[in-house]
Design an enzyme around this catalytic site. Structure first.
Site, short mmCIF file in Angstrom:
data_model
loop_
_atom_site.label_atom_id
_atom_site.label_comp_id
_atom_site.label_asym_id
_atom_site.label_seq_id
_atom_site.Cartn_x
_atom_site.Cartn_y
_atom_site.Cartn_z
N ARG A 19 32.94 27.55 22.46
CA ARG A 19 31.59 27.42 21.75
C ARG A 19 30.44 28.18 22.68
NH1 ARG A 19 30.53 21.38 23.51
NH2 ARG A 19 31.81 22.03 24.98
N ASN A 37 31.90 20.87 19.18
CA ASN A 37 33.05 20.16 19.31
C ASN A 37 33.18 18.82 18.54
OD1 ASN A 37 34.29 22.03 21.17
ND2 ASN A 37 34.05 20.91 22.83
#
Length: 92
Positions: A19, A37
């Site tokens: 990320r 996520n």
């Protein structure tokens, strides 16, 4: 002209900095959208920008950051994000 894609990346993509890496890649290419996520172990992202920049980030996602192992990417057309910038969202 901007276009947007919703992508779902599977493989070893959580716990490897995916990320944060995607935040940097998107920022470097001037994309808008978000990354998060998923509880199923995938990473999901909405990417929106100029066609060349979008293609570059999508290609980079196929490799991912150094510790990741990308097995598959599902991609579909999407609506552009409502908010400007690129953000990290909570897990869903």
């Amino acid at each position: 002209m901007n276009s947007a894609r919703l992508i779902r990346i599977t493989g070893r993509v959580q716990g490897v900095g995916f990320r944060d890496w995607l935040l940097r890649e998107a920022g470097r290419h001037g994309l808008q959208g978000w990354v998060r996520n998923r509880r199923d172990g995938a990473v999901e992202a909405l990417l929106c920008g100029e066609a060349d920049a979008l293609a570059a980030v999508l290609a980079a996602c196929r490799r991912g950051p150094p510790l990741a192992r990308v097995e598959a990417i599902e991609e579909r057309f999407a609506e552009p994000p409502a908010e400007p910038g690129f953000h990290r969202l909570p897990t869903v």
